[in-house]
Design a protein around this motif. Structure first.
Motif, PDB file in Angstrom:
ATOM      1  N   GLN A 103      -6.491 -29.012 -28.242  1.00  0.00           N
ATOM      2  CA  GLN A 103      -5.187 -28.460 -28.597  1.00  0.00           C
ATOM      3  C   GLN A 103      -5.027 -28.404 -30.111  1.00  0.00           C
ATOM      4  OE1 GLN A 103      -2.378 -30.946 -26.387  1.00  0.00           O
ATOM      5  NE2 GLN A 103      -1.836 -29.129 -25.207  1.00  0.00           N
ATOM      6  N   SER A 104      -5.436 -29.458 -30.786  1.00  0.00           N
ATOM      7  CA  SER A 104      -5.332 -29.490 -32.250  1.00  0.00           C
ATOM      8  C   SER A 104      -6.122 -28.354 -32.866  1.00  0.00           C
ATOM      9  CB  SER A 104      -5.835 -30.833 -32.790  1.00  0.00           C
ATOM     10  OG  SER A 104      -5.047 -31.892 -32.326  1.00  0.00           O
ATOM     11  N   LEU A 105      -7.311 -28.139 -32.362  1.00  0.00           N
ATOM     12  CA  LEU A 105      -8.145 -27.054 -32.871  1.00  0.00           C
ATOM     13  C   LEU A 105      -7.464 -25.707 -32.664  1.00  0.00           C
ATOM     14  CD1 LEU A 105     -10.845 -26.277 -34.165  1.00  0.00           C
ATOM     15  CD2 LEU A 105     -11.812 -26.151 -31.856  1.00  0.00           C
ATOM     16  N   ASP A 123      -3.219 -20.659 -26.930  1.00  0.00           N
ATOM     17  CA  ASP A 123      -4.370 -21.273 -26.264  1.00  0.00           C
ATOM     18  C   ASP A 123      -4.127 -22.765 -26.029  1.00  0.00           C
ATOM     19  OD1 ASP A 123      -5.571 -18.807 -26.305  1.00  0.00           O
ATOM     20  OD2 ASP A 123      -6.875 -19.244 -28.005  1.00  0.00           O
ATOM     21  N   ALA A 124      -3.434 -23.402 -26.964  1.00  0.00           N
ATOM     22  CA  ALA A 124      -3.075 -24.816 -26.787  1.00  0.00           C
ATOM     23  C   ALA A 124      -2.161 -24.967 -25.575  1.00  0.00           C
ATOM     24  CB  ALA A 124      -2.400 -25.361 -28.042  1.00  0.00           C
ATOM     25  N   GLY A 125      -1.317 -23.984 -25.353  1.00  0.00           N
ATOM     26  CA  GLY A 125      -0.409 -24.027 -24.215  1.00  0.00           C
ATOM     27  C   GLY A 125      -1.130 -24.047 -22.881  1.00  0.00           C
ATOM     28  N   LEU A 126      -2.315 -23.468 -22.836  1.00  0.00           N
ATOM     29  CA  LEU A 126      -3.097 -23.461 -21.591  1.00  0.00           C
ATOM     30  C   LEU A 126      -3.553 -24.867 -21.195  1.00  0.00           C
ATOM     31  CD1 LEU A 126      -5.310 -20.299 -22.291  1.00  0.00           C
ATOM     32  CD2 LEU A 126      -3.245 -20.453 -20.879  1.00  0.00           C
ATOM     33  N   ARG A 163       7.011 -14.746 -26.569  1.00  0.00           N
ATOM     34  CA  ARG A 163       6.317 -16.038 -26.536  1.00  0.00           C
ATOM     35  C   ARG A 163       4.888 -15.929 -27.054  1.00  0.00           C
ATOM     36  NH1 ARG A 163       7.829 -20.337 -22.780  1.00  0.00           N
ATOM     37  NH2 ARG A 163       9.971 -19.966 -22.185  1.00  0.00           N
ATOM     38  N   ARG A 164       4.313 -14.771 -27.042  1.00  0.00           N
ATOM     39  CA  ARG A 164       2.937 -14.607 -27.498  1.00  0.00           C
ATOM     40  C   ARG A 164       2.848 -14.320 -28.983  1.00  0.00           C
ATOM     41  NH1 ARG A 164      -0.889 -11.783 -23.337  1.00  0.00           N
ATOM     42  NH2 ARG A 164      -0.595 -13.252 -21.654  1.00  0.00           N
ATOM     43  N   ALA A 165       3.976 -14.079 -29.612  1.00  0.00           N
ATOM     44  CA  ALA A 165       3.961 -13.732 -31.042  1.00  0.00           C
ATOM     45  C   ALA A 165       3.578 -14.911 -31.886  1.00  0.00           C
ATOM     46  CB  ALA A 165       5.330 -13.213 -31.463  1.00  0.00           C
TER      47      ALA A 165
END
Length: 148
Positions: A29-31, A40-43, A146-148
């Protein structure tokens, strides 16, 4: 949900595996944040939440009853200590990445709000039926993708 350990050795081994897995997810997530890819962290949020909840629960159990792990071999307990230290380091990194993302996001929202306000002021118009910006009383909503 709790760990299913029969003795201190199993518990320490499972805690170490849990800590290492949680450390790995948080590092990923940090990366994502560092690479400016918060979506991507949200996934990874569901897995991180599940692991963090289990980690919190088990940490509280061990804190309340150190006897759950004290009988484990020293080398296993040392491995758990090293895993916990690595986890702490990754948490600090994650905190910095999240704060940086928050700072950038807040800056973007502020810039957008200022632009909306300046556009609203320009649309006041002239003439007998014109409205002044202060008399319009209209509120402006901002919707963000949300994707912005």
């Amino acid at each position: 949900m709790a760990l299913a350990a029969n003795d201190a050795t199993e518990r320490v081994d499972q805690l170490t595996i849990l800590t290492e897995r949680l450390t790995d997810v948080i590092a990923k997530q940090s990366l994502c944040f560092e690479q400016h890819r918060p979506q991507d962290a949200g996934l990874l949020m569901e897995e991180a939440g599940r692991l963090a909840n289990l980690y919190r629960h088990e940490s509280m159990r061990v804190r309340a009853d150190p006897g759950l792990v004290i009988a484990a071999p020293v080398e296993l307990r040392q491995r758990l200590i090293r895993a916990t230290e690595a986890f702490d380091a990754v948490l600090a990194r994650h905190g910095r990445a999240v704060m940086a993302a928050k700072f950038v996001t807040e800056g973007l929202v502020r810039v957008i709000a200022e632009e909306v306000a300046s556009q609203r002021d320009q649309l006041a118009g002239y003439g007998p039926g014109a409205r002044t910006p202060s008399s319009s009383g209209a509120a402006t909503a901002i919707t963000l993708n949300r994707r912005a």
